[in-house]
Enzyme design. Structure first.
Site, PDB file in Angstrom:
ATOM      1  N   SER A 143      -8.193 -77.891  45.727  1.00  0.00           N
ATOM      2  CA  SER A 143      -8.892 -78.449  44.568  1.00  0.00           C
ATOM      3  C   SER A 143      -9.843 -77.411  43.960  1.00  0.00           C
ATOM      4  O   SER A 143      -9.414 -76.329  43.580  1.00  0.00           O
ATOM      5  CB  SER A 143      -9.619 -79.731  44.992  1.00  0.00           C
ATOM      6  OG  SER A 143     -10.128 -80.420  43.876  1.00  0.00           O
ATOM      7  N   HIS A 182      -3.346 -85.464  45.465  1.00  0.00           N
ATOM      8  CA  HIS A 182      -4.223 -84.309  45.243  1.00  0.00           C
ATOM      9  C   HIS A 182      -4.689 -83.661  46.539  1.00  0.00           C
ATOM     10  O   HIS A 182      -4.732 -82.445  46.646  1.00  0.00           O
ATOM     11  CB  HIS A 182      -5.439 -84.757  44.429  1.00  0.00           C
ATOM     12  CG  HIS A 182      -6.386 -83.656  44.071  1.00  0.00           C
ATOM     13  ND1 HIS A 182      -6.053 -82.633  43.198  1.00  0.00           N
ATOM     14  CD2 HIS A 182      -7.671 -83.396  44.471  1.00  0.00           C
ATOM     15  CE1 HIS A 182      -7.073 -81.805  43.065  1.00  0.00           C
ATOM     16  NE2 HIS A 182      -8.067 -82.242  43.835  1.00  0.00           N
ATOM     17  N   ASP A 195      -0.268 -85.800  41.960  1.00  0.00           N
ATOM     18  CA  ASP A 195      -1.693 -85.497  41.845  1.00  0.00           C
ATOM     19  C   ASP A 195      -2.233 -86.168  40.587  1.00  0.00           C
ATOM     20  O   ASP A 195      -1.821 -85.849  39.470  1.00  0.00           O
ATOM     21  CB  ASP A 195      -1.895 -83.981  41.771  1.00  0.00           C
ATOM     22  CG  ASP A 195      -3.362 -83.572  41.767  1.00  0.00           C
ATOM     23  OD1 ASP A 195      -4.232 -84.452  41.674  1.00  0.00           O
ATOM     24  OD2 ASP A 195      -3.627 -82.363  41.856  1.00  0.00           O
TER      25      ASP A 195
END
Length: 303
Positions: free
Chosen positions: A114, A242, A208
């Site tokens: 991320s 994600h 995601d």
């Protein structure tokens, strides 16, 4: 550079580097190694949850790596937000690892998820000594705050909170909040990956819902190839979300994010996401062993 002082030592999977000082500046980190080195070195960075997360570093230490988990905000006396970050902070962590006697060199690896993946992409683009990087659901542009390095600045990618959609369960869908980095002034936020000589592995969860990871991965690949750089390996996992973790961690389909004042959707379906985590964990180890050297399968284990 001044002498390095650490609050611990490197030994069999023990913590070290707590509150390490490098060149007069403090950064927060803990390092893990296993048995006798030297080993391929990796810096491990997570996302916008902040703090110092160590579990992935400790697991990788059992696979024949010397791993430095680095915090960059919301930990001890570090900044409370990511509004302004300086790559020099991360550069000192890179230099610390490169100098460490348990790290074999000549370069190190980066592992980021991320926001941490975006920081790893930036480190690989601006800093020296980075041979390989695994980018897990990262963005091609700088996000969530201004990033400085020497006399260069990357502004944050623009966003529009009016694009948030709220589900019937009260979760916030933020997939379309960020602007397209390919358009207008937002191009100034694009990370100049074309400067990098790092070998990349881009891991993508195709479900995601935090941001458009697959689009970003493809654009990173295009940008590298357009400048004559090596085509990165991209691994896409259908129905994975994600937050791709080591194996057997639960699928994080939503989480609380302070910037959005509530729970946001991360995506992913439990079974395919779990299978993606098992496969990605093996793939990233193989990638690092290939490009950094070292022995695979140092400790027989299920993780």
């Amino acid at each position: 550079m001044d002498a390095v002082q650490t609050g611990g030592r490197w030994s069999s999977a023990q913590r070290c580097g707590q509150g390490a000082w490098v060149g007069g500046s403090e950064y927060s980190s803990r390092g893990y190694v296993h048995r006798n080195g030297p080993f391929p070195g990796i810096i491990d960075i997570f996302g916008l949850g902040g703090g110092l997360l160590e579990y992935r570093a400790s697991l990788l230490a059992g696979k024949g790596f010397a791993v430095l988990a680095v915090a960059y905000y919301k930990y001890d006396d570090l900044p409370k937000s990511v509004k302004t970050l300086h790559l020099e902070y991360f550069e000192e962590a890179v230099n610390y690892l490169l100098r460490h006697p348990q790290v074999k060199g000549p370069g190190i690896g980066l592992l980021g998820t991320s926001k941490g993946a975006q920081l790893c992409l930036s480190m690989a683009s601006f800093l020296k000594g980075i041979t390989a990087a695994v980018i897990i659901n990262g963005c091609m542009a700088n996000v969530a705050g201004t990033l400085h390095y020497k006399d260069e600045t990357l502004p944050p990618l623009g966003s529009n909170l009016n694009r948030i959609r709220v589900t019937k369960d009260g979760l916030k869908d933020i997939l379309d909040v960020l602007n397209c980095p390919l358009e207008g002034p937002d191009q100034k936020s694009i990370i100049p990956v074309e400067r990098s000589d790092t070998t990349f592995l881009l891991i993508v969860g195709q479900d995601d819902q935090s941001w458009k990871s697959e689009f970003y991965a493809n654009e990173i690949s295009k940008r590298l190839q357009a400048h004559g750089k090596e085509k990165p390996q991209i691994i896409c996992y259908p129905k994975a979300g994600h937050y791709i973790e080591p194996p057997y961690f639960p699928c994080c389909q939503s989480t609380l994010l302070k910037d959005y004042n509530g729970p946001v959707i991360f995506g992913g379906e439990p079974r395919p996401h779990a299978m993606a985590q098992v496969d990605a964990w093996q793939k990233l180890q193989t990638f690092f062993h290939k490009h950094l050297g070292g022995e695979e399968g140092t400790i027989p284990a299920k993780l």
